[in-house]
Every structure is written in C-alpha cells, then in structure tokens.
Design an enzyme around this catalytic site. Structure first.
Site, mmCIF file in Angstrom:
data_model
loop_
_atom_site.group_PDB
_atom_site.id
_atom_site.type_symbol
_atom_site.label_atom_id
_atom_site.label_comp_id
_atom_site.label_asym_id
_atom_site.label_seq_id
_atom_site.Cartn_x
_atom_site.Cartn_y
_atom_site.Cartn_z
ATOM 1 N N ARG A 38 0.850 -1.189 0.000
ATOM 2 C CA ARG A 38 0.000 0.000 0.000
ATOM 3 C C ARG A 38 0.888 1.242 0.000
ATOM 4 O O ARG A 38 1.687 1.431 0.924
ATOM 5 C CB ARG A 38 -0.889 -0.030 1.244
ATOM 6 C CG ARG A 38 -1.710 1.188 1.417
ATOM 7 C CD ARG A 38 -2.633 1.136 2.629
ATOM 8 N NE ARG A 38 -3.208 2.439 2.746
ATOM 9 C CZ ARG A 38 -3.285 3.149 3.865
ATOM 10 N NH1 ARG A 38 -2.864 2.645 5.007
ATOM 11 N NH2 ARG A 38 -3.798 4.349 3.850
ATOM 12 N N TYR B 119 -3.828 0.888 16.055
ATOM 13 C CA TYR B 119 -2.547 0.749 16.749
ATOM 14 C C TYR B 119 -2.724 0.445 18.234
ATOM 15 O O TYR B 119 -1.904 -0.204 18.841
ATOM 16 C CB TYR B 119 -1.733 2.043 16.634
ATOM 17 C CG TYR B 119 -1.208 2.286 15.240
ATOM 18 C CD1 TYR B 119 0.090 1.926 14.904
ATOM 19 C CD2 TYR B 119 -2.000 2.864 14.255
ATOM 20 C CE1 TYR B 119 0.598 2.135 13.633
ATOM 21 C CE2 TYR B 119 -1.512 3.078 12.976
ATOM 22 C CZ TYR B 119 -0.212 2.710 12.669
ATOM 23 O OH TYR B 119 0.262 2.914 11.407
ATOM 24 N N GLU C 294 -3.519 -0.329 8.395
ATOM 25 C CA GLU C 294 -2.271 -0.041 9.126
ATOM 26 C C GLU C 294 -2.337 -0.647 10.515
ATOM 27 O O GLU C 294 -3.394 -0.606 11.172
ATOM 28 C CB GLU C 294 -2.048 1.473 9.335
ATOM 29 C CG GLU C 294 -1.622 2.235 8.123
ATOM 30 C CD GLU C 294 -1.405 3.723 8.418
ATOM 31 O OE1 GLU C 294 -1.099 4.080 9.567
ATOM 32 O OE2 GLU C 294 -1.554 4.508 7.473
HETATM 33 O O1 IFM Z 1 3.073 7.294 10.259
HETATM 34 C C1 IFM Z 1 1.707 7.304 10.488
HETATM 35 C C2 IFM Z 1 0.938 7.199 9.186
HETATM 36 O O2 IFM Z 1 1.292 8.202 8.299
HETATM 37 C C3 IFM Z 1 -0.539 7.314 9.467
HETATM 38 N N1 IFM Z 1 -0.951 6.380 10.467
HETATM 39 C C4 IFM Z 1 -0.191 6.314 11.685
HETATM 40 C C5 IFM Z 1 1.287 6.157 11.368
HETATM 41 C C6 IFM Z 1 2.093 6.100 12.673
HETATM 42 O O3 IFM Z 1 1.915 7.256 13.395
#
Ligand code: IFM
Length: 453
Positions: free
Chosen positions: A74, A303, A358
């Site tokens: 991605r 996260y 992510e």
């Molecule tokens: O680095 C960032 C990314 O650009 C967007 N999501 C969170 C990541 C970690 O902070």
C-alpha cells in the site's frame, strides 16, 4: 492461527514519509513541505525533503520487498507531483514516476494498493481554502480522474483518504500537523464534511473509470476494548466506541462514527447532530447521497485500544492503564484487544469486510554490534496483535487482510526521524537498508499464512 487462504498480507507507506525529491521533476509544494520548514513544527527539526530517497531508489526497494515475500503493498500518491497547483496542468514526470512504480511492483509479483490522499495536500490548494473550501470535493474528483486514467489499467485496489480524523484533528483542530490550524468547531465540522464529500466523489470517479475496481476508505481511532468479557462491559465498550461527545473545542475531530456513519450508512450519528448540525453547510442532507457510496472494504488503521467497562452509574467508564503498562516509543499503550474488538464492532455496525490498512509498533531501534537490528518488542507486538486478529477471523469477522505500518523506517510527521516503525531499518545518512529481525519473522508469518502465530 487459521487465516483465509486468500488473506492479504502486506505492508504500507506514504509518499511524503518516504519519497524525498521534494522539489524535483516539477513537483509542486505540499502543505507538509511548507509546514516542516517553519520553526517549531517537527520535534527533531527534520523534514521530508530527502526522507529515505525512495523516489530515486524505488526499484531496489521493491526488489527488497519481493525478496522478503511481500505480495501486497500500500503506497500513496503525492497529489502535487501530478498536479503541482492541485488543479490545472498535469506534470507528466510525476505521473510517469507512479506508472513506473506500479510496473515495477507488478514485475515483482506485488499487488499495488493505491491511497489517493495521505495528507500531502498541494499547498496551492491550501491557499485556496484547503479542506475548508467547498470546492475541495471537485478538486479531489479531478485529481482522482487523472490517477484513475493513468494507473487504472494496472491498479485495481484504491483507498480514497487515509485517517480523516488525523487530517482534521491534528491539522485543523490541534494544529500539530500541516497546515497547522486551530479551527473552531464550526470550521472543523465543515472541513470534515467536505472531506467525506471528496471521498464520495472519488469513489464515483473510480467506479466510472477503472473497470473491476475495489475501493475503500481508511479511517483511524482507538477501539474501545471491553475490560472484561462480561456482556455488560462488551456493550459498554461498543456504546462508547460509536458515541459522539459534543466538544466545542475540537468538535467531532477524532470520532469514529462521525467520520464513518455518513460514508457507510448515509447518515450522521444522531447524538452528534445535536451539537454539530448547526455547523454543517447548506445542502448537507443532499450531499449524504454522494458521500454514501458502496465500498468493497472498510479499511481501518488500528494501533492501540482503550479499556472500557460498564460503570456503577450505568454509563461506559474508562479504565486507566496501571503504572508500567507497556507502550511504544511514542507512548501509545499496547493493547492487542484493539485488533479483535475494533474489527468486530466495525463489522457489526457497517456490514462490510474489514481491511486492516495499518498496524505497527515504533521503537528506538539501533544497529547492534553484530550489524543486525534486533527488535523483539516489535515482533512480540505483531504476534499479539495478529493473534487477536486471527481470533476475530475465527469468530466470524470477515477480515480481508493486514498491512503492517511500515515497510521502512521513515519520517514520522511532527516526531521526525527519532522513532522507527519499519520492518526495514534505514540509516538516514547513508540510506543503507537493513532488514530487522521482525522482517524475517513477518516473512515466516506470510509464508505460512499465519499458521505459525
Ligand atoms: O506514520 C503514520 C501514518 O502516516 C498514518 N498512520 C499512523 C502512522 C504512525 O503514526
């Protein structure tokens, strides 16, 4: 753990964080080019002018990905590389860069997932109002048309906007990200509405221009994790996750439901409208038809997680972490329950397959005397989180895939280069790349389709 046979294991990056070449080949400035050069904006006073020089090294970087067994990648497009002024004349060299990148990925057996907007808004558009301008949805649709026509013969997976909450929350409410604004709640609501309308217009364009396209959205936000598995705590966590609290300072900037209900359900959450309807632009109800486009997947960046339970007063109650609770280098608490309950609650509400766009851990990684980068904490983090995700799959949540953030160490926005998220260590002086231990571990996870977890 058992993952579906066609589960998408991948990694993610974004243009400003890795490309560098900030002023090359006709690229226009983005809000991040300007913001990072203003004093006091980035902790280590760095910027993305060079970053990890991926613009010049993408071929070897992609070969490294292929060698590691990455099959899905991605990346995001820098709008200003393609349209230096945001609208108007196309910069053919910018378009050629992404076309070559896509060719290189395909030659290496890697499926490209293209994010249209990962925060680097052309500065020229910021000067015309940026997300506060009602013209943004059409500017974004025009840019999307150019990308779709140039890459849509080879790229079939698109993500419209990455982390709308962060774009508006950090950039327009707290002012800690570009463009560094501290807007009032009225402007925050308006900017968020334009952003969702831009998303809807981009989906319409992609469907019209890219045969066989699959398209999604990638919001963020910490899942509310039930403190215990009691039905009361589960219900309290779910309730809190989707509640909109009225906050006259930052508005709904960080909310999940405010940014996802219009997109996924075609309506603003009723509790949020009580405080914020007054700030929505005229015609907002009509706009919802455009905002609410069918999506192939619901992307989510996850996260962390926060514990919630049913309080004695019957309301959801936040449970604080005890002293010494593990956290990453940015002080984000580690709570793998987020990767179980987040997808589960989101699927229950939006009934659309989930893609983890992510997830990752940052640390103060360093090269050891043996020349290797040992990062057991990252490996443990991934192991925990992926087991939680596997459990969600086992419990019936359709999860299409998982993209680790990030393939490389890179420019971490207002934090600069101090903390590292990558599977690949980057020496920012020499641009040497070293696979960390976690990269070799993730290689095995991908190769066994998660059976070794
Ligand atoms: O680095 C960032 C990314 O650009 C967007 N999501 C969170 C990541 C970690 O902070």
């Amino acid at each position: 753990m058992q993952f579906p046979r066609d589960f998408l294991w991948g990694t993610a990056t974004s243009s400003y964080q890795i490309e560098g070449a900030a002023n090359e080949d006709g690229k226009g400035k983005s809000i991040w080019d300007v913001f990072t050069h203003a004093p006091g904006t980035v902790k280590d006073r760095s910027n993305g002018d060079v970053a990890i020089d991926h613009y010049h090294r993408f071929r070897e970087d992609i070969r490294l990905m292929a060698k590691m067994g990455i099959r899905n990648y991605r990346f995001s497009i820098s709008w200003g590389r393609i349209l230096p002024d945001g609208t108007g004349t196309v910069n053919e060299k910018g378009l050629a860069f992404y076309s070559e990148l896509v060719d290189c990925l395909l030659e290496n057996g890697i499926r490209p997932f293209c994010t249209l907007y990962h925060w680097d808004l052309p500065y020229a558009l910021h000067l015309r109002g940026g997300w506060l301008s009602p013209d943004m949805p059409e500017w974004f649709a025009n840019y999307t048309t150019i990308v779709a026509d140039a890459l849509g013969d080879r790229v079939k997976d698109f993500i419209t906007i990455n982390e709308p909450q962060c774009i508006i929350g950090s950039g327009y409410a707290l002012g800690v990200h570009a463009p560094g604004l501290k807007c009032c709640a009225a402007d925050i609501v308006r900017a968020a509405h334009h952003l969702m309308l831009a998303h809807g217009r981009a989906v319409q364009v992609l469907r019209a221009h890219v045969p066989g396209v699959r398209v999604g959205y990638a919001p963020c936000g910490d899942p509310c994790v039930p403190y215990t598995n009691s039905p009361e705590d589960i219900a309290a966590a779910r309730e809190e996750y989707f509640t909109v609290h009225i906050d006259e300072k930052v508005g709904p900037a960080w909310n999940i439901a405010w940014f996802s209900d219009p997109v996924m359900l075609g309506q603003y959450p009723a509790d949020g409208l009580v405080g914020y309807e007054q700030y929505l632009p005229d015609g907002w109800q009509e706009d919802l038809k455009t905002i609410h486009q069918p999506l192939d997947f619901y992307g989510q960046n996850i996260y962390q997680g926060q514990w919630w339970r049913r309080g004695a007063d019957g309301k959801p109650e936040h449970v604080r972490y005890p002293a010494g609770h593990p956290h990453n280098a940015l002080e984000w608490p580690i709570n793998e329950g987020g990767l179980y309950w987040g997808p589960r609650f989101l699927y229950e509400r939006y009934h659309t397959p989930i893609l983890i766009t992510e997830n990752g851990m940052d640390a103060h990684d360093a090269v050891s005397l043996d020349g290797k980068v040992h990062d057991p904490n990252r490996q443990d983090y991934m192991h925990r989180y992926l087991r939680a995700l596997g459990q969600a799959v086992a419990d019936g949540v359709p999860v299409l895939g998982y993209f680790y953030w990030s393939f490389f160490d890179n420019f971490e926005w207002a934090h600069g280069y101090q903390e590292r998220f990558g599977l690949v260590y980057v020496n920012y002086q020499t641009q040497e790349r070293i696979l960390k231990d976690s990269a070799y571990w993730y290689q095995q996870v991908m190769a066994t389709n998660g059976e070794n977890l």
